[in-house]
Design a protein around this motif. Sequence first.
Motif, mmCIF file in Angstrom:
data_model
loop_
_atom_site.group_PDB
_atom_site.id
_atom_site.type_symbol
_atom_site.label_atom_id
_atom_site.label_comp_id
_atom_site.label_asym_id
_atom_site.label_seq_id
_atom_site.Cartn_x
_atom_site.Cartn_y
_atom_site.Cartn_z
ATOM 1 N N ASN A 14 -33.402 55.411 -90.983
ATOM 2 C CA ASN A 14 -33.980 54.390 -90.591
ATOM 3 C C ASN A 14 -32.888 53.185 -90.425
ATOM 4 O OD1 ASN A 14 -36.526 55.476 -90.752
ATOM 5 N ND2 ASN A 14 -37.168 54.479 -92.379
ATOM 6 N N THR A 15 -31.881 53.132 -91.400
ATOM 7 C CA THR A 15 -30.786 52.002 -91.273
ATOM 8 C C THR A 15 -29.607 52.620 -90.954
ATOM 9 O OG1 THR A 15 -30.458 52.709 -93.728
ATOM 10 C CG2 THR A 15 -32.206 51.085 -93.254
ATOM 11 N N SER A 16 -28.906 51.615 -90.573
ATOM 12 C CA SER A 16 -27.643 51.759 -90.406
ATOM 13 C C SER A 16 -26.866 50.983 -91.325
ATOM 14 C CB SER A 16 -27.105 51.223 -88.603
ATOM 15 O OG SER A 16 -27.347 49.767 -88.640
ATOM 16 N N GLY A 17 -25.511 51.494 -91.425
ATOM 17 C CA GLY A 17 -24.856 50.815 -92.682
ATOM 18 C C GLY A 17 -23.357 50.334 -91.890
ATOM 19 N N VAL A 18 -23.111 48.928 -91.994
ATOM 20 C CA VAL A 18 -22.017 48.666 -91.235
ATOM 21 C C VAL A 18 -21.131 48.034 -92.465
ATOM 22 C CG1 VAL A 18 -21.095 47.019 -89.634
ATOM 23 C CG2 VAL A 18 -23.307 48.027 -89.166
ATOM 24 N N SER A 19 -19.830 48.545 -92.374
ATOM 25 C CA SER A 19 -18.803 48.048 -93.404
ATOM 26 C C SER A 19 -19.314 48.145 -94.807
ATOM 27 C CB SER A 19 -18.741 46.506 -93.034
ATOM 28 O OG SER A 19 -18.207 46.357 -91.637
ATOM 29 N N LEU A 20 -19.997 49.343 -94.929
ATOM 30 C CA LEU A 20 -20.329 49.778 -96.370
ATOM 31 C C LEU A 20 -19.252 50.257 -97.163
ATOM 32 C CD1 LEU A 20 -23.810 51.174 -96.082
ATOM 33 C CD2 LEU A 20 -23.213 48.883 -96.891
ATOM 34 N N GLU A 21 -18.619 49.771 -98.217
ATOM 35 C CA GLU A 21 -17.826 50.290 -98.914
ATOM 36 C C GLU A 21 -17.863 50.930 -100.339
ATOM 37 O OE1 GLU A 21 -14.787 46.900 -98.987
ATOM 38 O OE2 GLU A 21 -14.380 47.395 -96.921
ATOM 39 N N GLY A 22 -17.138 51.309 -101.094
ATOM 40 C CA GLY A 22 -17.486 51.776 -102.540
ATOM 41 C C GLY A 22 -18.691 52.860 -102.510
ATOM 42 N N ASP A 23 -19.348 52.650 -103.596
ATOM 43 C CA ASP A 23 -20.406 53.378 -103.749
ATOM 44 C C ASP A 23 -21.672 53.245 -102.827
ATOM 45 O OD1 ASP A 23 -19.265 54.334 -106.120
ATOM 46 O OD2 ASP A 23 -20.334 53.077 -107.486
ATOM 47 N N ASN B 266 -25.712 44.657 -95.500
ATOM 48 C CA ASN B 266 -25.096 45.598 -94.254
ATOM 49 C C ASN B 266 -25.845 46.635 -93.924
ATOM 50 O OD1 ASN B 266 -22.728 44.003 -93.712
ATOM 51 N ND2 ASN B 266 -21.805 44.691 -95.341
ATOM 52 N N VAL B 267 -27.018 46.924 -94.781
ATOM 53 C CA VAL B 267 -28.037 48.031 -94.739
ATOM 54 C C VAL B 267 -29.202 47.336 -93.717
ATOM 55 C CG1 VAL B 267 -29.652 49.666 -95.659
ATOM 56 C CG2 VAL B 267 -27.351 48.972 -96.736
ATOM 57 N N LYS B 268 -29.188 47.637 -92.708
ATOM 58 C CA LYS B 268 -30.135 47.044 -91.680
ATOM 59 C C LYS B 268 -30.905 48.075 -90.554
ATOM 60 C CE LYS B 268 -26.727 43.217 -91.043
ATOM 61 N NZ LYS B 268 -25.908 42.490 -90.004
ATOM 62 N N ALA B 269 -31.997 47.813 -90.291
ATOM 63 C CA ALA B 269 -32.786 48.682 -89.401
ATOM 64 C C ALA B 269 -32.158 49.059 -88.136
ATOM 65 C CB ALA B 269 -33.907 48.213 -88.898
ATOM 66 N N ALA C 128 -42.570 43.346 -86.759
ATOM 67 C CA ALA C 128 -42.041 41.736 -86.963
ATOM 68 C C ALA C 128 -41.904 41.729 -88.884
ATOM 69 C CB ALA C 128 -43.013 40.878 -86.570
ATOM 70 N N THR C 129 -42.890 42.604 -89.495
ATOM 71 C CA THR C 129 -42.959 42.390 -90.810
ATOM 72 C C THR C 129 -41.854 43.297 -91.582
ATOM 73 O OG1 THR C 129 -45.309 42.062 -91.017
ATOM 74 C CG2 THR C 129 -44.272 43.058 -93.032
ATOM 75 N N THR C 130 -41.350 44.238 -90.676
ATOM 76 C CA THR C 130 -40.568 45.218 -91.362
ATOM 77 C C THR C 130 -39.041 44.710 -91.504
ATOM 78 O OG1 THR C 130 -41.885 47.139 -90.855
ATOM 79 C CG2 THR C 130 -39.721 47.586 -91.292
ATOM 80 N N PHE C 131 -38.661 44.296 -90.203
ATOM 81 C CA PHE C 131 -37.247 43.700 -90.116
ATOM 82 C C PHE C 131 -37.089 42.533 -89.132
ATOM 83 C CE2 PHE C 131 -37.808 47.379 -87.218
ATOM 84 C CZ PHE C 131 -37.689 46.637 -85.901
ATOM 85 N N ASN C 132 -35.989 41.995 -89.113
ATOM 86 C CA ASN C 132 -35.752 40.660 -88.372
ATOM 87 C C ASN C 132 -35.160 41.246 -86.945
ATOM 88 O OD1 ASN C 132 -34.228 38.549 -87.064
ATOM 89 N ND2 ASN C 132 -34.494 37.380 -88.940
ATOM 90 N N ALA C 133 -35.765 40.818 -86.029
ATOM 91 C CA ALA C 133 -35.259 41.368 -84.702
ATOM 92 C C ALA C 133 -34.211 41.004 -84.308
ATOM 93 C CB ALA C 133 -36.516 40.853 -83.401
ATOM 94 N N VAL C 134 -33.686 39.867 -84.879
ATOM 95 C CA VAL C 134 -32.234 39.291 -84.317
ATOM 96 C C VAL C 134 -31.139 40.159 -85.210
ATOM 97 C CG1 VAL C 134 -30.769 37.193 -84.363
ATOM 98 C CG2 VAL C 134 -33.200 36.977 -83.785
ATOM 99 N N LEU D 146 -32.243 42.908 -90.517
ATOM 100 C CA LEU D 146 -32.556 42.841 -91.853
ATOM 101 C C LEU D 146 -33.668 43.135 -92.317
ATOM 102 C CD1 LEU D 146 -30.050 39.586 -92.889
ATOM 103 C CD2 LEU D 146 -29.930 42.020 -93.569
ATOM 104 N N CYS D 147 -34.057 43.588 -93.329
ATOM 105 C CA CYS D 147 -35.186 43.962 -93.902
ATOM 106 C C CYS D 147 -36.140 42.559 -94.207
ATOM 107 C CB CYS D 147 -35.434 44.696 -95.117
ATOM 108 S SG CYS D 147 -36.882 44.884 -96.043
ATOM 109 N N THR D 148 -37.232 42.457 -93.630
ATOM 110 C CA THR D 148 -38.049 41.275 -94.126
ATOM 111 C C THR D 148 -39.472 41.619 -94.812
ATOM 112 O OG1 THR D 148 -39.136 41.438 -91.736
ATOM 113 C CG2 THR D 148 -37.255 39.915 -92.197
ATOM 114 N N LYS D 149 -39.558 42.767 -94.943
ATOM 115 C CA LYS D 149 -40.888 43.369 -95.729
ATOM 116 C C LYS D 149 -41.039 42.741 -96.940
ATOM 117 C CE LYS D 149 -42.513 47.344 -94.411
ATOM 118 N NZ LYS D 149 -42.795 48.827 -94.542
ATOM 119 N N PHE D 150 -40.063 42.169 -97.844
ATOM 120 C CA PHE D 150 -40.251 42.100 -99.071
ATOM 121 C C PHE D 150 -39.462 40.430 -99.213
ATOM 122 C CE2 PHE D 150 -39.810 46.659 -99.293
ATOM 123 C CZ PHE D 150 -41.034 47.102 -99.807
#
Length: 464
Positions: free
Chosen positions: A70-79, A288-291, A307-313, A316-320
């Motif tokens: 579900n998510t893409s990870g951009v510039s994720l480093e380390g663990d 950096n973990v985004k839809a 609209a509830t699950t993520f920011n369309a722009v 980013l997760c907007t559910k919580f």
Amino acid sequence: MRHKILTAVVIVLSFTSCKKFLDEKPISNLIEQTYYRNTEEVETGVIACYDGLQKVYDMEFKLTEIRADNTSGVSLEGDWGAIKFFRDAPSNFFVLDYWQRAFNTIARCNLVLKYIDNVTDPAKKKYFEGEAKFIRSLMYFNLIRLYGDVPLLTASIKFDDFEKFKRINKTEIYGQIKTDLLTSVDYCPPSWPTAQVARVTKGASQALLAKVYLTLKEYDNAKIQLAPIVGANFKGSTYQLNPSYSAIFSTATEMSKEILFAVRYKASANGEGNSFSYEYTNNGDARNVKASAAYQALFEASDIRKATTFNAVNGLCTKFLDPTAPQRDAGNDFPVIRFADALLMYAEASNELAATPTTDVLTPLNEVRARAVASQYILVGLNTKEAARAAIFKERKLEFGFENERWYDLVRMDQASTITILNAYLVNTGNPNITVPAYRLIFPIPQTEIDLSKGNLKQNPQYN
């Protein structure tokens, strides 16, 4: 201080007038021999089991939602990057952290069960046993889906009882889970008073047991457990879809009839808040973990879940979101089992049991889609078992974004399909050089725990 795998820390919680069941606060560590002497003291141990769940679900997304497609990870480093890009090692801290939190919660459950006979109220004795066995089962269900074979501990043990650290075949663990959950179904009440609404119910136990059966492809047993929940006797009066999808996750409207079981949090309450809400924001550690673009594109234009699950722009997760809460101290509950999950599980079990899809498949599937304002399926367009199965898994993907369900759904699919999905996802997110070998569908056993076990705990193959 990090908890060891079998640290049997029991927390005494003060009983105060409060908004949420888990407002009851830890005040001291207990010595086992001087506690659990009566009904009230055993109940504080039960509450400590729920406190353990808070710790587990505050970080579970690091092994599930980050890993899934579900998510893409951009510039994720380390663990973080190691989890996302399938290069995690036995030294990965997140792999260790989840293991320790889960086993600590199991240890708390085992202490409650050890002293359950000190409960003199017959009704409460059943409730406490049902609650402890549900929570222990939930932890073991998650552990074997994440790590494969793990130690099976159904009683308190000493820290140096290294023989008990050995891994047990997950078939045996599943047997224990089913036995415990059948007890929980029998012992837990249909509901609790409002002040204790966070506690395990009969319906929650049935739904979790159904998910276990579904994972084991025991579809007839799954349908038996789900039928009372989605049937006319419970549906509407006890459980139903929340008319508003966004209201499920709002701190102002939590614990609606949609929720069968949730882990509860409260902001600014001396440690009862969650951190995952903040971690998903633009300033959090998981920013950096985004839809992914592909995930965003799955939603129909009319689908209100988008609209509830993520920011369309920015994705980013907007559910919580708890905008008034301090950093890493938010009040959003984490839904573990929702009525939408029960409906989709019922549809899945019905589909696998029938030669071709029936109304038992379409009706619950379309009920979830109707709430989402998404187009309805018809039997003419969904006329094979394979087509219906794909539609149900897709619906789960849409419905439960950022709720840690997708990874568990992936690992219960047939292995070849899962690997194909993950490899395609990696290509589509700009990582064509990464391919997923089958052994990485489970995580490595933490090296710290292997060392503590004096070698009794063995590593998963190919992680050595």
